[in-house]
Design a protein around this motif. Structure first.
Motif, PDB file in Angstrom:
ATOM      1  N   SER A   1       0.848  -1.191   0.000  1.00 16.41           N
ATOM      2  CA  SER A   1       0.000   0.000   0.000  1.00 16.41           C
ATOM      3  C   SER A   1       0.882   1.238   0.000  1.00 16.41           C
ATOM      4  CB  SER A   1      -0.882  -0.009   1.248  1.00 16.41           C
ATOM      5  OG  SER A   1      -1.576   1.185   1.347  1.00 16.41           O
ATOM      6  N   ILE A   2       0.496   2.193  -0.809  1.00 21.69           N
ATOM      7  CA  ILE A   2       1.205   3.464  -0.859  1.00 21.69           C
ATOM      8  C   ILE A   2       0.255   4.547  -0.370  1.00 21.69           C
ATOM      9  CG2 ILE A   2       2.600   4.993  -2.296  1.00 21.69           C
ATOM     10  CD1 ILE A   2       2.999   2.813  -4.246  1.00 21.69           C
ATOM     11  N   SER A   3      -0.643   4.189   0.502  1.00 20.21           N
ATOM     12  CA  SER A   3      -1.650   5.126   0.977  1.00 20.21           C
ATOM     13  C   SER A   3      -1.015   6.355   1.605  1.00 20.21           C
ATOM     14  CB  SER A   3      -2.541   4.456   2.019  1.00 20.21           C
ATOM     15  OG  SER A   3      -3.240   3.403   1.433  1.00 20.21           O
ATOM     16  N   GLY A   4      -1.687   7.452   1.429  1.00 20.20           N
ATOM     17  CA  GLY A   4      -1.272   8.666   2.093  1.00 20.20           C
ATOM     18  C   GLY A   4      -0.078   9.356   1.474  1.00 20.20           C
TER      19      GLY A   4
ATOM     20  N   GLY B   1      -8.547  19.654  -4.928  1.00 22.96           N
ATOM     21  CA  GLY B   1      -8.034  20.347  -6.103  1.00 22.96           C
ATOM     22  C   GLY B   1      -7.380  19.441  -7.122  1.00 22.96           C
ATOM     23  N   ALA B   2      -7.587  18.137  -7.017  1.00 28.72           N
ATOM     24  CA  ALA B   2      -6.993  17.194  -7.961  1.00 28.72           C
ATOM     25  C   ALA B   2      -7.815  17.068  -9.237  1.00 28.72           C
ATOM     26  CB  ALA B   2      -6.830  15.821  -7.311  1.00 28.72           C
TER      27      ALA B   2
ATOM     28  N   ILE C   1      -0.978  17.737  -1.551  1.00 26.02           N
ATOM     29  CA  ILE C   1      -2.252  17.030  -1.543  1.00 26.02           C
ATOM     30  C   ILE C   1      -1.971  15.607  -1.105  1.00 26.02           C
ATOM     31  CG2 ILE C   1      -4.168  16.173  -2.928  1.00 26.02           C
ATOM     32  CD1 ILE C   1      -3.697  18.434  -4.890  1.00 26.02           C
ATOM     33  N   ARG C   2      -2.668  15.162  -0.087  1.00 32.34           N
ATOM     34  CA  ARG C   2      -2.512  13.775   0.369  1.00 32.34           C
ATOM     35  C   ARG C   2      -3.544  12.934  -0.375  1.00 32.34           C
ATOM     36  NH1 ARG C   2      -0.024  11.018   4.250  1.00 32.34           N
ATOM     37  NH2 ARG C   2       0.797  12.882   5.231  1.00 32.34           N
TER      38      ARG C   2
END
Length: 134
Positions: free
Chosen positions: A2-5, A61-62, A11-12
């Motif tokens: 997992s590459i969460s966060g 804002g993505a 921006i997370r």
């Protein structure tokens, strides 16, 4: 893994949000129903979950609203894939290889099926790296 966060340009983005962004980068414009058709069953999530992710990405804002199709809102990415890829790759490399990238290079060269074109590309990268060190 997992590459969460992962933080991208302040921006997370969660792993799910990154997955959603790949669809926006591929298609440029999507509505929530279109996105749900693509990932709802695959991820085993309800439409409301997909819509929540879209709302979060918009708040961060993505993505942004670019059109309406009747009552359906169409969104488009505001951040480029390349801007996200670099910090993700750096975080991955740091997490798994620390300061020693030699095992990564060995894995690529020994176990992966690299084409002649891939090897030529790697040679050019190495030559550029050597020139920049001088």
């Amino acid at each position: 893994m997992s590459i969460s966060g992962v933080v991208v340009m302040s921006i997370r983005l969660s792993e799910f949000e990154l997955d959603v962004m790949t669809h926006f980068w591929s298609d440029r414009e999507l509505s929530a129903p279109e996105l749900y058709e693509r990932i709802g069953a695959e991820r085993g999530v309800a439409y409301s979950t997909v819509k929540t992710i879209i709302d979060r990405l918009e708040q961060k804002g993505a993505i942004e609203r670019v059109a309406n199709r009747g009552r359906t809102i169409v969104y488009s990415p505001t951040i480029k894939r390349e801007r996200v890829r670099k910090p993700l790759v750096k975080a991955f490399l740091r997490r798994f290889f620390g300061d020693d990238l030699r095992p990564l290079f060995a894995q690529l060269l020994q176990d992966e099926k690299l084409s002649g074109e891939d090897l030529e590309y790697l040679r050019k990268l190495v030559a550029e790296a050597e020139r920049s060190k001088k």
